[in-house]
Design a protein around this motif. Structure first.
Motif, PDB file in Angstrom:
ATOM      1  N   GLU A  93      -3.155  10.697   2.915  1.00  5.95           N
ATOM      2  CA  GLU A  93      -2.202   9.617   2.689  1.00  5.95           C
ATOM      3  C   GLU A  93      -2.370   8.523   3.743  1.00  5.95           C
ATOM      4  O   GLU A  93      -2.447   7.333   3.415  1.00  5.95           O
ATOM      5  CB  GLU A  93      -0.775  10.165   2.721  1.00  5.95           C
ATOM      6  CG  GLU A  93       0.275   9.104   2.509  1.00  5.95           C
ATOM      7  CD  GLU A  93       1.690   9.611   2.698  1.00  5.95           C
ATOM      8  OE1 GLU A  93       2.580   8.769   2.799  1.00  5.95           O
ATOM      9  OE2 GLU A  93       1.890  10.836   2.754  1.00  5.95           O
ATOM     10  N   GLU A  94      -2.450   8.898   5.008  1.00  6.60           N
ATOM     11  CA  GLU A  94      -2.589   7.918   6.087  1.00  6.60           C
ATOM     12  C   GLU A  94      -3.917   7.169   5.997  1.00  6.60           C
ATOM     13  O   GLU A  94      -3.968   5.952   6.142  1.00  6.60           O
ATOM     14  CB  GLU A  94      -2.456   8.604   7.449  1.00  6.60           C
ATOM     15  CG  GLU A  94      -2.852   7.744   8.627  1.00  6.60           C
ATOM     16  CD  GLU A  94      -2.067   6.440   8.759  1.00  6.60           C
ATOM     17  OE1 GLU A  94      -2.634   5.475   9.300  1.00  6.60           O
ATOM     18  OE2 GLU A  94      -0.913   6.379   8.307  1.00  6.60           O
ATOM     19  N   THR A  95      -4.977   7.887   5.751  1.00 10.71           N
ATOM     20  CA  THR A  95      -6.300   7.256   5.685  1.00 10.71           C
ATOM     21  C   THR A  95      -6.387   6.332   4.476  1.00 10.71           C
ATOM     22  O   THR A  95      -6.886   5.203   4.575  1.00 10.71           O
ATOM     23  CB  THR A  95      -7.404   8.327   5.654  1.00 10.71           C
ATOM     24  OG1 THR A  95      -7.218   9.203   6.773  1.00 10.71           O
ATOM     25  CG2 THR A  95      -8.775   7.707   5.755  1.00 10.71           C
ATOM     26  N   ALA A 142       0.842  -1.204   0.000  1.00 11.74           N
ATOM     27  CA  ALA A 142       0.000   0.000   0.000  1.00 11.74           C
ATOM     28  C   ALA A 142       0.872   1.247   0.000  1.00 11.74           C
ATOM     29  O   ALA A 142       0.602   2.207  -0.733  1.00 11.74           O
ATOM     30  CB  ALA A 142      -0.932   0.001   1.210  1.00 11.74           C
ATOM     31  N   ARG A 143       1.931   1.243   0.794  1.00  9.01           N
ATOM     32  CA  ARG A 143       2.843   2.394   0.841  1.00  9.01           C
ATOM     33  C   ARG A 143       3.464   2.634  -0.531  1.00  9.01           C
ATOM     34  O   ARG A 143       3.550   3.766  -0.993  1.00  9.01           O
ATOM     35  CB  ARG A 143       3.931   2.149   1.886  1.00  9.01           C
ATOM     36  CG  ARG A 143       4.762   3.371   2.212  1.00  9.01           C
ATOM     37  CD  ARG A 143       5.793   3.144   3.304  1.00  9.01           C
ATOM     38  NE  ARG A 143       5.443   2.682   4.560  1.00  9.01           N
ATOM     39  CZ  ARG A 143       5.140   1.452   5.080  1.00  9.01           C
ATOM     40  NH1 ARG A 143       5.114   0.578   4.562  1.00  9.01           N
ATOM     41  NH2 ARG A 143       4.856   1.075   6.203  1.00  9.01           N
ATOM     42  N   PHE A 144       3.866   1.548  -1.193  1.00  2.00           N
ATOM     43  CA  PHE A 144       4.450   1.682  -2.525  1.00  2.00           C
ATOM     44  C   PHE A 144       3.430   2.265  -3.509  1.00  2.00           C
ATOM     45  O   PHE A 144       3.734   3.192  -4.261  1.00  2.00           O
ATOM     46  CB  PHE A 144       4.961   0.333  -3.038  1.00  2.00           C
ATOM     47  CG  PHE A 144       5.410   0.413  -4.465  1.00  2.00           C
ATOM     48  CD1 PHE A 144       6.634   0.962  -4.778  1.00  2.00           C
ATOM     49  CD2 PHE A 144       4.590  -0.008  -5.491  1.00  2.00           C
ATOM     50  CE1 PHE A 144       7.038   1.080  -6.106  1.00  2.00           C
ATOM     51  CE2 PHE A 144       4.985   0.097  -6.811  1.00  2.00           C
ATOM     52  CZ  PHE A 144       6.215   0.642  -7.113  1.00  2.00           C
ATOM     53  N   LEU A 145       2.229   1.720  -3.507  1.00  2.00           N
ATOM     54  CA  LEU A 145       1.201   2.190  -4.442  1.00  2.00           C
ATOM     55  C   LEU A 145       0.861   3.661  -4.220  1.00  2.00           C
ATOM     56  O   LEU A 145       0.577   4.387  -5.168  1.00  2.00           O
ATOM     57  CB  LEU A 145      -0.064   1.347  -4.316  1.00  2.00           C
ATOM     58  CG  LEU A 145       0.007  -0.037  -4.934  1.00  2.00           C
ATOM     59  CD1 LEU A 145      -1.157  -0.891  -4.457  1.00  2.00           C
ATOM     60  CD2 LEU A 145       0.026   0.058  -6.457  1.00  2.00           C
ATOM     61  N   LEU A 146       0.867   4.089  -2.971  1.00  2.00           N
ATOM     62  CA  LEU A 146       0.464   5.459  -2.650  1.00  2.00           C
ATOM     63  C   LEU A 146       1.619   6.458  -2.691  1.00  2.00           C
ATOM     64  O   LEU A 146       1.412   7.638  -2.449  1.00  2.00           O
ATOM     65  CB  LEU A 146      -0.197   5.490  -1.268  1.00  2.00           C
ATOM     66  CG  LEU A 146      -1.538   4.756  -1.194  1.00  2.00           C
ATOM     67  CD1 LEU A 146      -1.941   4.560   0.256  1.00  2.00           C
ATOM     68  CD2 LEU A 146      -2.602   5.520  -1.962  1.00  2.00           C
ATOM     69  N   LEU A 179      -6.947   2.099   4.385  1.00  2.00           N
ATOM     70  CA  LEU A 179      -7.980   1.431   3.595  1.00  2.00           C
ATOM     71  C   LEU A 179      -7.368   0.537   2.515  1.00  2.00           C
ATOM     72  O   LEU A 179      -7.791  -0.610   2.330  1.00  2.00           O
ATOM     73  CB  LEU A 179      -8.925   2.453   2.962  1.00  2.00           C
ATOM     74  CG  LEU A 179     -10.084   1.872   2.150  1.00  2.00           C
ATOM     75  CD1 LEU A 179     -10.941   0.923   2.989  1.00  2.00           C
ATOM     76  CD2 LEU A 179     -10.935   3.000   1.580  1.00  2.00           C
ATOM     77  N   LEU A 180      -6.353   1.024   1.823  1.00  2.00           N
ATOM     78  CA  LEU A 180      -5.732   0.219   0.776  1.00  2.00           C
ATOM     79  C   LEU A 180      -5.046  -1.013   1.357  1.00  2.00           C
ATOM     80  O   LEU A 180      -5.065  -2.086   0.747  1.00  2.00           O
ATOM     81  CB  LEU A 180      -4.746   1.057  -0.041  1.00  2.00           C
ATOM     82  CG  LEU A 180      -4.116   0.370  -1.248  1.00  2.00           C
ATOM     83  CD1 LEU A 180      -5.169  -0.214  -2.192  1.00  2.00           C
ATOM     84  CD2 LEU A 180      -3.211   1.350  -1.994  1.00  2.00           C
TER      85      LEU A 180
END
Length: 121
Positions: A36-38, A21-25, A42-43
């Motif tokens: 970003e955190e929210t 998720a971190r990579f995608l965002l 969810l992702l």
């Protein structure tokens, strides 16, 4: 940033789901820390649910993001014993409409960007 292969199947592990998720965002950081955190929370849930459902593709994630009322990802998380993550996701999805809409938009953009990167390779 260079494209890496998205490994949804490995996201049955919470740490792996958070990492993916971190990579995608990554490219959405200019949206602001709250979004970003929210979106990350969810992702992460969506990635883990997709892995648990053995539907390891971006199309499933996009479908869930397009229909935030779809209860399937939350049920998959609960059934797998990830009740806290399911509650976190549910809190986001049942929050105020502008918040939910903005978070889902951030996720959809990240997933579309990942799809475009993959298609360029």
């Amino acid at each position: 940033m260079t494209y890496q292969t998205l490994d949804i199947a490995a996201c049955t592990d919470l740490d792996k789901a958070r990492e993916e998720a971190r990579f995608l965002l990554w490219a959405t950081k200019k949206q602001g820390a709250f979004w970003e955190e929210t979106a990350h929370r969810l992702l992460t849930g969506y990635l883990m649910a997709a892995a648990l459902d053995h539907r390891g593709d971006i199309a499933t994630l996009l479908r869930w993001a397009a229909d935030p009322d779809d209860a399937r990802p939350l049920q998959l998380l609960r059934d797998a014993g990830a009740a806290q993550l399911a509650r976190d996701c549910e809190q986001i999805l049942t929050g105020t409409d502008p918040t939910r809409a903005n978070v889902v938009t951030v996720i959809q953009k990240a997933l579309r960007d990942a799809t475009a990167q993959r298609d360029l390779r």
